[in-house]
Design a protein around this motif. Structure first.
Motif, PDB file in Angstrom:
ATOM      1  N   UNK B  30       0.824  -1.207   0.000  1.00  0.00           N
ATOM      2  CA  UNK B  30       0.000   0.000   0.000  1.00  0.00           C
ATOM      3  C   UNK B  30       0.860   1.259   0.000  1.00  0.00           C
ATOM      4  N   UNK B  31       0.722   2.074  -1.056  1.00  0.00           N
ATOM      5  CA  UNK B  31       1.358   3.393  -1.116  1.00  0.00           C
ATOM      6  C   UNK B  31       0.309   4.415  -0.734  1.00  0.00           C
ATOM      7  N   UNK B  32       0.727   5.602  -0.277  1.00  0.00           N
ATOM      8  CA  UNK B  32      -0.261   6.631   0.049  1.00  0.00           C
ATOM      9  C   UNK B  32       0.130   7.966  -0.549  1.00  0.00           C
ATOM     10  N   UNK B  33      -0.899   8.785  -0.799  1.00  0.00           N
ATOM     11  CA  UNK B  33      -0.671  10.162  -1.234  1.00  0.00           C
ATOM     12  C   UNK B  33      -1.720  11.015  -0.559  1.00  0.00           C
ATOM     13  N   UNK B  34      -1.342  12.271  -0.200  1.00  0.00           N
ATOM     14  CA  UNK B  34      -2.299  13.075   0.565  1.00  0.00           C
ATOM     15  C   UNK B  34      -2.930  14.180  -0.257  1.00  0.00           C
ATOM     16  N   UNK B  35      -2.460  14.351  -1.513  1.00  0.00           N
ATOM     17  CA  UNK B  35      -3.056  15.387  -2.352  1.00  0.00           C
ATOM     18  C   UNK B  35      -3.167  14.877  -3.783  1.00  0.00           C
TER      19      UNK B  35
END
Lengths: 379, 233
Positions: B30-35
């Motif tokens: 799982x990778x994440x991005x906040x924008x």
């Protein structure tokens, strides 16, 4: 004379001037027209025309312009229509009598005309005042109701919302602090509690939002031709998923028509009613969902076989925040009612034959502009 | 090989929970991005296998815009998340190119099921045309001979009913919008006649012997949006 009863345009200086100018202009125009016909008309004809003008001015413009018109007419008749013409002399004394009688009749007629106008104005004013009073009353009632709702809402927030939050918080901190001392089974139970209570909280918040939108009149319907049977199916499937039991029995005729409604909202209304019916349904029986077309109404019955509801409860159960005998605050029923009424429909409670409550949703079947619900490509 | 999933959400707690939740299944990275901006860059650099994209992303491009922009050059499957349970939002998400959407709050099992459905669909898609039969629950569709069986009993469908069933069944798990169904089964000129679909689905449900009270269902209603065929295989 009571100036307050004048229409707005007559109470100003400019308005009064305009009324007089208008009266004057009419008298001049009438004089001019009658001058062209002077040779074919009798003096009696001519005075009658002027009398008519005076009455019209009195009715539309009031007493003062009518008096002005009377005097202008009097001089105009004398000057243009009583021989010798273009003098203020009357050669015949009977014509002089005509003129004087005209003056008196015109003044009386003017007064009467103005009086009737005034009466009409008073009546209009009273209607306006009545409407204003009604409007004020409506507003204050709405205000009172909003106030009552706010108080009830605060109670609901402090109790019914805080309860699930409290349970979630304590379960989570138990999980965190006592982890090593809890059996795996207990840990699972705590986690399950958190999930159930979160769902409960989500439903409550959803209901509160719906309620406030309904009350604020901000509920926007996105209606389309929809199938009530499909609504019944969705509700039944959800109940199966929650209980793994066949708690509902669906019975719709093949001829059931599509009805114009907002699917999401009616689904919510039926869900609320079915949840309510299931709560009081004996375990050995099933809540029945029945569809029927009755003339221009589509009926959807939710039939429960529990105890029959007493009249007292029936009268109040659809009010927001009514606390039932089990102490629950009721948001489900008033929301269902609000949603159905927003569709110009009706929600009724009847007694089920042999005991229990039957909720009947009635939705109007509208003439559907050019839609055919018949199969366009059958065969 | 592990499936690479990108979670895009401006709420740190949601990113964290999804990372833990999906990570727990074992098969995902799982990778994440906040924008939105960060999401686009991450997609370009790490080419994830699937994106979970929240519609509201605080400042910068929102989820719908990110989805549209990604669709200009990428076919990566996208599941949109939203707190709005409004039909308009769902349709907008699908129109922007999303493969599916979920309304918050949702359970992690449900998200997982949707991911599996999408990945399965992608795996079979190139071969869709050569599939000869579909079997789910008590339903059996023989695509070659255009025959349908429920509980081993043959069901007689009209040609339009069959076309409708085939369209839905060959796109298992995918929301088919009313517009798409009308256009495929009836022709593009029927674009606004949603109620045709509803009438046909009603008949079809009865013929297929759906029993929602026992959860025997093949066609799920997505209110105001369309229908979704559920397949257990």
């Amino acid at each position: 004379m009571n100036t307050q009863l004048h229409p707005q345009h007559l109470t100003t200086r400019r308005g009064r001037l305009r009324a007089h100018a208008l009266a004057l202009l009419c008298a001049v125009v009438l004089t001019f027209v009658l001058l062209l016909l002077r040779d074919t008309l009798t003096l009696a004809n001519i005075t009658m025309f002027f009398l008519l003008l005076v009455v019209l001015v009195a009715i539309t413009q009031g007493i003062v312009p009518a008096l002005v018109t009377t005097f202008v007419s009097f001089f105009s008749i004398n000057f243009f229509f009583v021989p010798p013409y273009y003098t203020l002399w009357a050669s015949d004394s009977r014509e002089l009598l005509d003129l004087i009688v005209f003056l008196i009749v015109a003044m009386i007629a003017g007064r009467l005309g103005a009086y009737s106008r005034q009466q009409a104005e008073i009546a209009r004013q009273q209607v306006r005042e009545g409407e204003m009073l009604l409007e004020m009353e409506r507003k204050s009632r709405k205000f009172e109701e909003a106030d009552r709702l706010k108080t009830a809402l605060l109670h609901a927030v402090s109790h019914d919302l805080r309860t699930p939050i409290t349970i979630i918080k304590s379960s989570a901190s138990n999980l965190r602090q006592l982890r090593s001392r809890l059996t795996p089974q207990q840990q699972v139970e705590l986690a399950e509690t958190i999930e159930t209570e979160a769902d409960q909280l989500d439903r409550l918040v959803g209901n509160l939002l719906d309620m406030s939108r309904l009350k604020a009149g901000a509920l926007r319907l996105s209606v389309g031709l929809n199938s009530l049977e499909e609504v019944a199916g969705d509700v039944a499937a959800r109940v199966w998923q929650l209980t793994k039991q066949e708690r509902l029995k669906i019975d719709f005729p093949d001829t059931m028509p599509l009805v114009e409604f907002d699917y999401g909202l009616i689904l919510q209304a039926v869900t609320n009613l079915v949840d309510n019916a299931l709560r009081y349904e004996p375990a050995a029986q099933q809540v029945e969902l029945q569809g029927e077309q009755l003339k221009e109404w589509a009926l959807f019955r939710i039939i429960n076989h529990g105890e029959t509801i007493d009249e007292e409860t029936k009268a109040h159960m659809m009010e927001p925040f009514y606390r039932g005998k089990d102490g629950r605050i009721g948001l489900g029923l008033p929301i269902a009612k609000g949603i159905i009424e927003a569709h110009d429909g009706e929600l009724r409670v009847e007694d089920t034959l042999g005991g229990g409550a039957t909720f009947v949703i009635a939705l109007p079947i509208r003439e559907t502009k050019g839609y055919e619900t018949q199969d366009p490509g059958r065969g | 090989m592990k499936l690479k999933i990108l979670v895009v959400d401006d709420e740190p707690q949601i990113r964290k929970q999804l990372k833990i939740g999906l990570g727990g299944y074992g098969g995902y990275d799982v990778l994440t991005a906040e924008s939105g901006q960060q999401a686009i860059i991450t997609v370009a650099q790490s080419s994830p296998d699937l994106i979970i994209l929240d519609i509201s992303l605080g400042a910068g491009p929102d989820g719908l815009e990110v989805c549209q922009r990604l669709r200009e050059w990428s076919k990566v499957p996208i599941i949109m998340l939203s707190v709005h349970n409004e039909e308009k939002t769902k349709v907008a998400a699908l129109m922007a190119g999303a493969d599916d959407y979920l309304t918050k709050p949702f359970g992690i099992e449900e998200l997982h099921a949707r991911i599996i459905a999408i990945m399965r669909r992608i795996a079979v898609e190139p071969a869709t045309n050569t599939r000869a039969e579909i079997r789910t629950g008590a339903l059996f569709i023989d695509l070659v001979n255009r025959r349908v069986f429920a509980d081993d009993e043959e069901i007689h469908l009209t040609p339009k009913e069959y076309d409708l069933l085939r369209l839905l069944a060959t796109h298992p798990g995918k929301v088919m919008t009313h517009r798409a169904i009308l256009s495929e089964v009836w022709g593009p000129e029927y674009g606004e006649m949603d109620h045709y679909v509803r009438v046909f689905i009603n008949t079809l449900r009865k013929k297929l012997r759906e029993n929602p009270a026992r959860n025997v269902r093949y066609i799920l209603n997505e209110p105001g949006v369309g229908y979704r065929f559920i397949s257990d295989a």
